[in-house]
Design an enzyme around this catalytic site. Structure first.
Site, mmCIF file in Angstrom:
data_model
loop_
_atom_site.group_PDB
_atom_site.id
_atom_site.type_symbol
_atom_site.label_atom_id
_atom_site.label_comp_id
_atom_site.label_asym_id
_atom_site.label_seq_id
_atom_site.Cartn_x
_atom_site.Cartn_y
_atom_site.Cartn_z
ATOM 1 N N HIS A 222 0.828 -1.217 0.000
ATOM 2 C CA HIS A 222 0.000 0.000 0.000
ATOM 3 C C HIS A 222 0.861 1.266 0.000
ATOM 4 C CE1 HIS A 222 -4.044 -1.637 0.069
ATOM 5 N NE2 HIS A 222 -3.555 -2.625 0.800
ATOM 6 N N ALA A 286 -6.030 -15.503 -4.951
ATOM 7 C CA ALA A 286 -5.216 -16.014 -3.838
ATOM 8 C C ALA A 286 -3.992 -15.145 -3.574
ATOM 9 C CB ALA A 286 -4.783 -17.441 -4.128
ATOM 10 N N GLU A 319 -6.715 -2.383 -15.847
ATOM 11 C CA GLU A 319 -7.302 -2.952 -14.621
ATOM 12 C C GLU A 319 -8.198 -1.923 -13.940
ATOM 13 O OE1 GLU A 319 -4.970 -5.509 -12.239
ATOM 14 O OE2 GLU A 319 -6.418 -5.499 -10.604
ATOM 15 N N ASP A 331 1.832 -4.596 -9.421
ATOM 16 C CA ASP A 331 1.615 -5.975 -9.876
ATOM 17 C C ASP A 331 1.945 -6.118 -11.360
ATOM 18 O OD1 ASP A 331 0.667 -6.079 -7.341
ATOM 19 O OD2 ASP A 331 -1.430 -6.341 -7.892
ATOM 20 N N TYR A 368 -10.438 -0.930 -0.761
ATOM 21 C CA TYR A 368 -9.121 -0.551 -1.307
ATOM 22 C C TYR A 368 -9.105 0.923 -1.698
ATOM 23 C CZ TYR A 368 -4.943 -0.713 -4.319
ATOM 24 O OH TYR A 368 -3.719 -0.480 -4.901
HETATM 25 C C1 GLA Z 1 -2.937 -4.601 -5.033
HETATM 26 C C2 GLA Z 1 -2.698 -3.528 -6.078
HETATM 27 C C3 GLA Z 1 -1.269 -2.996 -6.001
HETATM 28 C C4 GLA Z 1 -0.876 -2.583 -4.596
HETATM 29 C C5 GLA Z 1 -1.243 -3.689 -3.616
HETATM 30 C C6 GLA Z 1 -1.005 -3.251 -2.187
HETATM 31 O O1 GLA Z 1 -2.185 -5.743 -5.290
HETATM 32 O O2 GLA Z 1 -2.944 -4.023 -7.353
HETATM 33 O O3 GLA Z 1 -1.112 -1.918 -6.893
HETATM 34 O O4 GLA Z 1 -1.467 -1.363 -4.266
HETATM 35 O O5 GLA Z 1 -2.599 -4.090 -3.749
HETATM 36 O O6 GLA Z 1 0.338 -3.046 -1.972
#
Ligand code: GLA
Length: 490
Positions: A222, A286, A319, A331, A368
């Protein structure tokens, strides 16, 4: 000459060529290539004799595939025992041209001048070529050598000289592009690292394949959407997507709910509608970011020529568009550009374990976006996590460099507490699992990973303690991962 003509729907024909006297490693590689091609539904073409040809034929036929031998001689009986069909051309070495013409793509394993002639013929036909453990062609920048050009100066297995100047960068760019189109031919290729080199063009029927890994995040949670430092790694679980232009967007997949993602990245990249098929061993929901693996696999298939950073940013936008969740870029970046043990040294005797909490959720159903807004607005508790987490990322990288394993564990534990108490993205069930993991001998530390609100837990273990760890957590799914290269790693 081609084995068929016209736009008939048929399997891919992939030629496997290479040394007639391979070393044991090349022989094993050829067998594996044959096996995986057959499993992927390709027809394997080969020269029909011994060595690499025989090993590839053996691998493919053992996996139930079809193998066509294009023999140099006029006697069908000279073919190896694993051929489904033997074609006695009587053409001698000129049969190499038949092999190159008949194939949609070529895989060369080791090999000398004869193999180089097959590679060159395939290049001239614009066929993708993958070279494993053998020729590295750079003198023509990965382009089909014009006729009359002498062969490159490199010897099998030896690196060829790099050209210089601006011409060199154009060549390198082209080579990168070509390499990726070639990699798409062999989605499940054995290692393409080390001395292996990939060259040449793309198949011309518009069909594509892209493959991208899932990811873990060692530390730095985060903070990505605030521009903070993170330490993710691509891991050895992959999503492979094949596609071809079609009237409307579709996705056949064992992973549910992927179409909005695949459509969104196609849209970002300006691609026309595609019919797609995905297979994946990245478990959905997961915490290994199955969504990033899917997005990046589609991007890598549709636009292998993009640079990895642009591809990752396009996937992030896709996304966000598909889900309405304002995710950061961590990610997608990891899946596109993760580098196996190269940015920060990752010791061989450290094992990454991912524990599935069993709480599979879609990020759109979690707070989120709310957490992101709270952090952006400077809510003190949230900022306390962000600031302390950023310090932990730096300390973690330093501890990896210094080999301070206990420190790694302490930092993971501190990260979990901060995510639990200050960022409030954990759940009581996850906290309980994390504490169970902490107590297992050989576990350095563990923490909630990814967005949170369920999902998964990351643990680092001393190598050799995996079995005990899995036993101690036998009521939940534990996966052990190794780091891998991202889809756009050159
Ligand atoms: C998800 C989001 C990422 C990041 C994480 C938390 O995986 O896709 O961009 O913010 O949460 O670190």
């Amino acid at each position: 000459m081609a084995l068929d003509s016209g736009p008939v729907k048929r399997s891919r024909y992939v030629a496997v060529c290479g040394a007639s006297d391979p070393d044991p490693e090349q022989r094993e590689l050829a067998r594996e290539v044959g096996r995986r091609l057959a499993e992927a539904g390709a027809v394997v073409l080969c020269g029909g004799l011994g060595g690499v040809m025989e090993a590839a034929a053996e691998g493919a036929s053992g996996a139930g595939g079809t193998v066509v031998g294009i023999l140099p001689g006029a006697d069908r009986a000279s073919g190896n025992a694993h051929l489904t069909i033997a074609i006695a051309t009587g053409l001698g070495e000129a049969r190499n041209a038949v092999l190159a013409n008949a194939a949609d793509a070529m895989v060369a394993v080791g090999g000398g001048w004869g193999t180089l002639s097959e590679i060159a013929l395939a290049c001239r036909r614009g066929r993708p070529v993958v070279s494993l453990a053998g020729w590295e062609l750079e003198s023509q920048g990965g382009q089909a050598p014009p006729s009359g050009t002498p062969p490159p100066s490199g010897t099998p297995g030896a690196p060829a000289a790099h050209p210089s100047g601006s011409e060199a960068s154009v060549r390198r760019r082209r080579e990168d592009r070509l390499r990726h189109s070639a990699e798409r031919v062999l989605p499940a290729a054995p290692s393409l690292s080390g001395a292996n080199r990939v060259m040449a063009g793309r198949s011309d029927d518009g069909a594509w394949t892209g493959r991208a890994p899932g990811r873990v995040n060692l530390i730095g949670e985060h903070v990505d959407y605030l521009g903070g430092l993170v330490l993710p790694a691509a891991v050895d679980r992959f999503t492979t997507v094949t596609g071809a232009p079609a009237e409307r967007w579709s996705l056949v997949s064992e992973v549910p709910d992927g179409l909005p993602y695949a459509h969104a990245i196609g849209h970002e990249l300006g691609a026309p509608a595609q019919a797609m098929r995905a297979t994946s061993d990245v478990p959905p929901g997961a915490g290994l970011s199955s969504s990033a693996a899917l997005l990046v696999a589609v991007a890598a298939g549709l636009r292998p020529d993009l640079d990895g950073a642009s591809a990752a940013l396009a996937c992030q936008r896709a996304e966000q568009r598909a889900t309405g969740v304002q995710v950061g870029v961590m990610d997608q970046f990891a899946s596109a550009l993760g580098r196996c043990g190269r940015l920060v040294p990752f010791p061989d005797d450290l094992v990454i374990a991912v524990i599935d909490s069993g709480v599979h959720r879609s990020l759109a159903d979690t707070p989120y976006n709310q957490r992101r807004r709270e952090a952006e607005r400077g809510m003190p508790k949230r900022l306390r996590h962000v600031e302390s987490e950023l310090e932990r990322v730096r300390a973690f990288a330093a501890a990896l460099e210094a080999g301070e394993r206990d420190r790694l564990g302490e930092l993971l534990k501190a990260s979990h507490r901060s995510l639990r108490d200050d960022f409030e993205v954990s759940t009581p069930a996850v906290d309980a699992l994390v504490e169970r993991a902490w107590a297992v001998p050989g576990c350095l530390g563990a923490r909630i990973m990814g967005a949170g609100f369920g999902g998964s837990i990351l643990a680092l273990l001393d190598a050799g303690t995996e079995a005990g760890f899995a036993r101690a957590l036998e009521d939940v799914a534990v996966r052990f991962c190794r780091t891998a290269d991202g889809a756009y790693v050159r």
